[in-house]
Motif scaffolding. Structure first.
Motif, PDB file in Angstrom:
ATOM      1  N   LEU A 111      54.233  50.711 -13.290  1.00  0.00           N
ATOM      2  CA  LEU A 111      54.399  49.254 -13.324  1.00  0.00           C
ATOM      3  C   LEU A 111      55.302  48.778 -12.187  1.00  0.00           C
ATOM      4  O   LEU A 111      55.024  47.773 -11.530  1.00  0.00           O
ATOM      5  N   ASN A 120      52.497  42.216 -13.804  1.00  0.00           N
ATOM      6  CA  ASN A 120      52.678  42.902 -15.094  1.00  0.00           C
ATOM      7  C   ASN A 120      52.882  41.938 -16.253  1.00  0.00           C
ATOM      8  O   ASN A 120      53.741  42.133 -17.114  1.00  0.00           O
ATOM      9  N   PRO A 122      51.471  39.892 -19.727  1.00  0.00           N
ATOM     10  CA  PRO A 122      50.585  40.250 -20.837  1.00  0.00           C
ATOM     11  C   PRO A 122      49.150  39.832 -20.543  1.00  0.00           C
ATOM     12  O   PRO A 122      48.902  38.783 -19.930  1.00  0.00           O
ATOM     13  N   GLN A 135      51.329  51.535 -21.827  1.00  0.00           N
ATOM     14  CA  GLN A 135      51.582  50.514 -20.815  1.00  0.00           C
ATOM     15  C   GLN A 135      51.237  49.127 -21.338  1.00  0.00           C
ATOM     16  O   GLN A 135      51.981  48.165 -21.124  1.00  0.00           O
ATOM     17  N   THR A 148      53.882  45.849 -21.824  1.00  0.00           N
ATOM     18  CA  THR A 148      53.704  44.516 -21.251  1.00  0.00           C
ATOM     19  C   THR A 148      53.361  43.459 -22.298  1.00  0.00           C
ATOM     20  O   THR A 148      53.217  42.284 -21.956  1.00  0.00           O
ATOM     21  N   SER A 181      50.566  43.308 -24.072  1.00  0.00           N
ATOM     22  CA  SER A 181      49.155  42.958 -23.951  1.00  0.00           C
ATOM     23  C   SER A 181      48.398  43.217 -25.248  1.00  0.00           C
ATOM     24  O   SER A 181      48.854  43.967 -26.120  1.00  0.00           O
TER      25      SER A 181
END
Length: 510
Positions: A191, A198, A200, A220, A224, A226
């Motif tokens: 990242l 970076n 979401p 990852q 973030t 996500s």
């Protein structure tokens, strides 16, 4: 650092936001956290304790996400089973890792029951997504409803968190031991080194989560904040339709997937413009494909990662700006430069660093290097020397630090994103009574990047066909490892000491 940290942060920020999408099923971050806490409690009810290994045999799904975080929540060790392996390979994994509890989806329930019969260590099979369950198995949803949550143990970042099995050059899989700290070091290094915002997004998990690159992608996405969008077995139709329907913004793919994705999207008119970022690996992306992507979607960010399971998994990065540098088009053939969390060198057989441009072995040092191989001190000592992970890959580094791979010491073949070890295929092929000697190499393939190719010397008066040998191998190891093409020769090229000269064979076929 711990693997559930991102989940807690998302619950703190947006508890009612969507966290997981699996077809028509959805969970919010608050719901995901609650189910993870209860699943961790379920694990403890079956006698599992900190450090015990828990397996799963399934394709990517909502339950896979819950399992991954629940193991970390309870300070247990996740050890996903490769669902493409043969029964023998799966049984070795379960017995070697000491897996007593195995989660399984409906389609793989017969395989799980066979494994339970074969593996004395395997005691409990927990099933989801099946219409009918044998009485001696546990229904995932029913059991989850009966168990209360337990507090997050906030596992020691240096403790074993993941035991991921990879194919071995000796024909037996090896268990790679990784801690949460090593995985997060790699994730955060990627990242930090990507040069991307970076933010979401909606992260589509296409690659199987029993591969570390995909598992790291799951971590990852959690870091973030996500949304996890799940896709089971890969088809290009499912990939494009999922991107279009779920408005996916980012995904980890291999170049062959990207090629077929573009072709299918253009043919059907389905939109894939929601994609803002593609990370790819397994092989460099052909320059024409990169140009096509950039012309089609000028704002799409591209990133290549190189590494291996033993590196948790990232070692180098080829950033988006490297893909768009007209002054250095040759860099598209590289795997990029050392990521912020790693040191990368090219060394000779003595471990001495070589001058730029000279070919040698790629070695990597950093806090992401594995803890070692499970129950295999000899292999660990051979692979990690003075803190440097010896990748077995041959390459060179240019004057700006870009690494170019040229060959593999381990004779590993990467076909369609899957690692295939030639020694393993040769061991299976050699069992056929009609094979006198053989060599397995990777040859260029427009669709698969590389394909598994066998060069065979038959025994006298034997007329075995390529199809027969392919089926024979496919019955003994995972079918995707079987040779896609076979040539028959009178003799193989040999060195003065009788060793098969694979480099000569590769040069012939390339």
């Amino acid at each position: 650092m711990y693997l559930t940290q991102g989940l807690h942060r998302s619950v703190q920020r947006e508890p009612d936001a969507i966290a997981v999408v699996d077809g028509q099923r959805q969970l919010t971050f608050a719901q995901l956290e609650s189910r993870v806490a209860r699943l961790a409690g379920m694990f403890t009810s079956y006698g599992l304790d900190r450090g015990d290994r828990v397996g799963i045999l399934a394709t990517n799904c909502l339950e896979y996400v819950e399992y991954s975080f629940a193991c970390a929540w309870a300070s247990m060790v996740a050890s996903p089973v490769n669902n493409r392996w043969s029964p023998d390979e799966m049984a070795f994994h379960i017995e070697d890792a000491g897996i007593t509890v195995l989660l399984v989806d409906g389609p793989r329930l017969p395989a799980a029951l066979e494994l339970r019969d074969r593996c004395a260590v395997l005691e409990t099979v927990i099933v989801f997504g099946a219409a009918d369950l044998p009485g001696d198995t546990v229904d995932y949803d029913s059991a989850l409803a009966l168990h209360g949550p337990i507090p997050d143990t906030h596992a020691d970042p240096d403790a074993l968190a993941l035991l991921m099995y990879t194919g071995g050059t000796t024909g037996r899989p090896k268990g790679v031991m990784l801690s949460a700290g090593q995985i997060l070091t790699s994730v955060l290094g990627v990242l930090a080194g990507s040069g991307e915002p970076n933010l979401p997004g909606r992260s589509l998990h296409v690659a199987p989560l029993f591969h570390l690159a995909a598992f790291a992608g799951l971590v990852q996405a959690s870091v973030t904040g996500s949304v996890h969008v799940l896709m089971g077995d890969f088809t290009v139709e499912k990939l494009v339709e999922t991107i279009a329907e779920k408005e996916v913004t980012q995904s980890l793919l291999v170049p062959t997937m990207v090629q077929t994705m573009l072709e299918y999207a253009d043919r059907t008119g389905l939109p894939i413009d929601s994609l803002t970022s593609i990370t790819y690996g397994a092989s460099p992306m052909p320059e024409p494909l990169v140009r096509r992507l950039i012309e089609r979607s000028p704002d799409l960010r591209l990133r290549q990662g190189y590494g291996m399971t033993e590196l948790a998994p990232a070692a180098t990065l080829l950033r988006d700006d490297d893909h768009r540098n007209p002054d250095h088009p040759e860099r598209l053939r590289s795997v990029g430069r050392a990521a912020p969390h790693t040191e990368v060198r090219i060394v000779d057989a003595t471990g001495t660093e070589l001058p730029r441009g000279d070919i040698g072995e790629v070695v990597v040092r950093g806090s992401n290097v594995m803890m070692g191989y499970w129950n295999n001190e000899a292999e660990t000592a051979h692979a990690v020397r003075s803190g440097w992970m010896h990748t077995g890959d041959l390459g060179f580094m240019d004057e700006h630090g870009y690494v170019f791979l040229v060959d593999r010491l381990k004779d590993m073949i990467i076909s369609g994103g899957e690692n295939v070890y030639s020694a393993e295929v040769e061991a299976a092929l050699s069992q056929h009574p009609g094979v006198s000697s053989c060599a397995v190499i990777g040859v260029p393939d427009d669709k698969w990047g590389e394909r598994v190719h066998a060069v065979v010397v038959r025994t006298p008066e034997n007329n075995s066909s390529g199809d027969e040998l392919r089926d024979f191998v496919g019955e003994r190891i995972a079918r995707y490892k079987a040779p896609r093409s076979v040539d028959f020769v009178d003799a193989l090229p040999l060195s003065p000491v009788g060793k098969i000269l694979k480099r000569t064979l590769r040069e012939t076929y390339r």
